[in-house]
Each structure stands twice: as C-alpha cells, then as structure tokens.
Design an enzyme around this catalytic site. Structure first.
Site, short mmCIF file in Angstrom:
data_model
loop_
_atom_site.label_atom_id
_atom_site.label_comp_id
_atom_site.label_asym_id
_atom_site.label_seq_id
_atom_site.Cartn_x
_atom_site.Cartn_y
_atom_site.Cartn_z
N GLY A 48 -4.38 -10.53 -6.48
CA GLY A 48 -5.12 -10.24 -7.71
C GLY A 48 -5.64 -8.82 -7.57
O GLY A 48 -6.12 -8.43 -6.50
N ASN A 52 -8.00 -7.38 -4.58
CA ASN A 52 -7.43 -6.40 -3.64
C ASN A 52 -8.27 -5.13 -3.58
O ASN A 52 -8.54 -4.59 -2.49
CB ASN A 52 -6.02 -5.99 -4.07
N ASP A 257 -3.35 -0.77 -5.59
CA ASP A 257 -4.71 -1.31 -5.54
C ASP A 257 -5.49 -0.65 -4.40
O ASP A 257 -6.66 -0.25 -4.57
CB ASP A 257 -4.70 -2.83 -5.33
N1 LIG Z 1 6.09 5.71 1.30
C1 LIG Z 1 4.81 6.05 1.22
N2 LIG Z 1 4.23 6.82 2.16
C2 LIG Z 1 2.94 7.13 2.10
N3 LIG Z 1 2.12 6.74 1.12
C3 LIG Z 1 2.63 5.96 0.15
C4 LIG Z 1 3.99 5.58 0.14
N4 LIG Z 1 4.20 4.81 -0.95
C5 LIG Z 1 3.03 4.72 -1.58
N5 LIG Z 1 2.08 5.41 -0.93
C6 LIG Z 1 0.65 5.54 -1.30
O1 LIG Z 1 0.32 4.53 -2.25
C7 LIG Z 1 -0.20 5.13 -3.45
C8 LIG Z 1 0.18 4.28 -4.63
O2 LIG Z 1 1.60 4.15 -4.66
P1 LIG Z 1 2.39 3.95 -6.03
O3 LIG Z 1 2.31 5.19 -6.84
O4 LIG Z 1 3.75 3.46 -5.63
O5 LIG Z 1 1.52 2.79 -6.72
P2 LIG Z 1 1.99 1.63 -7.68
O6 LIG Z 1 3.30 1.98 -8.30
O7 LIG Z 1 0.84 1.36 -8.57
O8 LIG Z 1 2.20 0.44 -6.66
P3 LIG Z 1 1.96 -1.12 -6.84
O9 LIG Z 1 1.65 -1.35 -8.29
O10 LIG Z 1 3.24 -1.74 -6.38
O11 LIG Z 1 0.84 -1.43 -5.94
C9 LIG Z 1 0.37 6.53 -3.44
O12 LIG Z 1 -0.47 7.40 -4.17
C10 LIG Z 1 0.36 6.86 -1.95
O13 LIG Z 1 -0.94 7.20 -1.54
#
Ligand SMILES: Nc1ncnc2c1ncn2[C@@H]1O[C@H](COP(=O)(O)OP(=O)(O)OP(=O)(O)O)[C@@H](O)[C@H]1O
Ligand SMILES: [Mg+2]
Length: 328
Positions: A48, A52, A257
């Site tokens: 959730g 989280n 999150d």
């Molecule tokens: N491969 C990676 N290496 C380092 N940091 C990462 C990586 N992938 C994600 N992050 C970190 O996680 C943060 C959020 O990732 P992302 O932009 O993919 O969020 P999201 O798409 O909302 O993900 P989800 O909804 O699946 O939780 C990024 O700003 C970064 O700090």
C-alpha cells in the site's frame, strides 16, 4: 514537522505457478472457465502506497501519521508499522471489510493473473482530517498518495480549505482519473510527485503544459528510475539529482514510494531540495535491493556511509545530525 501520509494500505499475496497458464486454457471452452492452479510458493508482503511511504519515513526516525482505511485484520500490520515509528492512531478500521489485498499468480513465462480487492480502502473517503489536526495540534503537510479516488479528492480539498500545504502523488491512480479530478488534485500542491511517464500523463490529462503546471505547484519532483530524479520550480533551472549506486538489484516494487519517504524526510528536516532528492534516491535504492516494499533495514551508520560515498562528505555532514534510524 507533522506530516500526514494518506493513501492505500494493503497486503500483497504473490504466488508462482510452475507451468503455463496458456496450457490450461482450452480455446473452445472459454465460456466455462473453472481453473485452479496448484502453486509452489506464497509470499505475503506488506504494501500500500501510504503504508510504504510512512514506513520509510519512520525508518529514518520521523513520526509520520498514517491516514487510510483497513479491516479488522490489520492488527499485525499495525504493530509492525508502530515498531517502525509510524503513528497509526488515525487509521480507520472498517467494521465490515477486510484490508485491501492484491492477489497475483505468476506463471513460468511471467504471465500474471491478478485481482485487487479494494475492501476497506473504499471507506477512506469517510476520513476527515479535522479530528487528526485536533489530535496533533496541527498538521504541516498532507501527502495525498494513491487511494480510493474520492478519498484523494476529499483529503486534497480539506487540506486546501484548512490552509494546510499538501503534496500530490497520483501515481497509478492517474490512469483511471478524469482530467478534471487530476486538476483538482494538482492545483496548488506544495509538491507534485511522479515518474517521467506520469509527468507526461498529467500534462496530457489536465491539458496544462509543463510551464502551466509549474505555475500551479510549489515544487515538481520527477523520478527517472535509474537516472535519479529531477526537481523543478517556476523560474529556476532544473535540478538533476543523480541516483545512489545500488549494491544489487532484486525487485523495483515500491522504489517510488521509498523515494517519497526519503524526500519528505529531507523536507521535514528543513534541508535543501537537492539533499531531499539525494535522501530520496538513497532510500529508494534500499528498496531496490530487496524483494518487497518494506523488507529493507535502514542502518544509520551504513546509510550515512553510503550517502557520503554517493554525494560527498559535506552533504553527509548536513544529514548526519538529523537521521535517527531505528537500527544503528
Ligand atoms: N536502477 C536504479 N538505480 C538506482 N536508483 C534507482 C534505480 N531505479 C530506481 N531508482 C530510484 O528510485 C526512484 C524512483 O524510481 P522510479 O522513477 O522508477 O519510480 P516509479 O516508476 O514510481 O516506481 P514504482 O511505482 O514501481 O515504485 C528513482 O528516482 C531513483 O532514486
Ligand atoms: Mg510509482
């Protein structure tokens, strides 16, 4: 700084089927499907969005106020969150429904059959912020993260009406919400969170340009997955915050999150937007290294060491007196 984290509270039940769904489906008999998959593995994970995010903030030593609706089955989950510093006294417990649950079976080819039971989450729209403000003697920020859509609108309207700054985090609810509702959730937000895909979707659905959105929000934070995050404010150059190197990659569920947990911890500590983004990135990395959104441990010493390695000793020195992790 008192931060209310509103949004979904759920558990995920994840199963793996050692075969192929397609082999069980008979093309001529799709009008009478009755299938049961004997699964190998069941993993139950706490999740959730609000839970989280609040968990991560609690791990960093804050005391976030979780606001959402659950069922009577929440007892174990509640004690877990409370042990990690989350104030659960304003969680609404439904008398009839179970806590929201995501049930997903994955086959050998990574095909998935899943169901999401909303359950008690539908009652989140009954929650009023007023009594929470009274209990705590005020709120400094209300985060509106994915939830029952009516609850998201209600919390936003109430925060706006009471003059409490709010942060908009629409994430996965963007897909189903009409533009009119999205405009209501975004307009006037102190912070707007989203990944780069969601940034585009917000523009498309609201009909507001990049510039127009910056006119309407205080700070826009866009996460870029492995590329870190970018922070924008009207009239300021974009601030790119590089990612924190990960030790390994296990499962990205919940990284967004956790980013919000870290970012908001920086906000609560009164740090610069750059530091907020850095703390967000490093917290997200911890989730990436584990399977599940709340399976990581934030050890104070290792967090600071990794922070210094990623962003330099000077940056770490600013964060050091503020981080009060549960683990040494
Ligand atoms: N491969 C990676 N290496 C380092 N940091 C990462 C990586 N992938 C994600 N992050 C970190 O996680 C943060 C959020 O990732 P992302 O932009 O993919 O969020 P999201 O798409 O909302 O993900 P989800 O909804 O699946 O939780 C990024 O700003 C970064 O700090
Ligand atoms: Mg996300």
């Amino acid at each position: 700084m008192r931060i209310a984290v509103t949004g979904s509270i759920a558990t995920d039940h994840l199963m793996t089927f050692p075969g192929r769904f397609g082999d069980q489906l008979i093309a001529e008999q799709l009008d009478r499907v009755s299938l049961s998959f004997l699964v190998d593995d069941l993993q139950i994970r706490r999740g959730g969005c609000a839970a989280n995010i609040a968990f991560g903030m609690g791990c960093l030593g804050l005391r976030p106020v979780l606001v959402g609706a659950v069922g009577a089955d929440f007892a174990d989950y509640r004690s877990w969150l409370e042990r990690h510093g989350v104030d659960c006294d304003s969680v609404h417990v439904s008398e009839i429904h179970h806590t929201a649950r995501f049930l997903c079976t994955t086959d050998e080819d990574h095909n998935q059959i899943a169901s999401f039971y909303t359950g008690a989450m539908a009652e989140a729209r009954l929650i009023e912020l007023g009594p929470i403000v009274d209990r705590l003697g005020g709120l400094d920020l209300v985060l509106v993260s994915p939830n029952d859509p009516d609850a998201m609108l209600r919390h936003t309207d109430e925060a706006r009406g009471r003059g409490i700054p709010f942060a908009a985090d629409l994430s996965q609810q963007l897909a189903r919400m009409p533009g009119e509702d999205i405009r209501r959730l975004v307009d006037g937000a102190a912070y707007l969170f989203g990944n780069d895909y969601e940034k585009g979707l917000i523009e498309q659905k609201t009909g507001w340009s990049d510039e127009e959105i910056l006119d309407r929000v205080g700070v826009r934070v866009t996460t870029l997955g492995p590329k870190g995050a970018v922070i924008d404010r009207k009239g300021e150059p974009s601030l790119h915050v590089s990612p924190a190197p990960e030790l390994g990659k296990a499962d990205p569920t919940g990284v967004g999150d956790a980013f919000r947990s870290g970012f908001l911890a920086g906000v609560a500590w009164g740090l610069s937007l750059e530091r907020c983004g850095q703390i967000g990135n490093l917290t997200a990395t911890h989730v990436l290294e584990r399977v599940g959104g709340q399976e990581y441990e934030l050890g104070r010493a290792s967090f600071l060491e990794r922070f210094a390695a990623a962003y330099g000793a000077e940056a770490a020195a600013e964060v050091e007196p503020l981080v009060k992790c549960h683990y040494a």
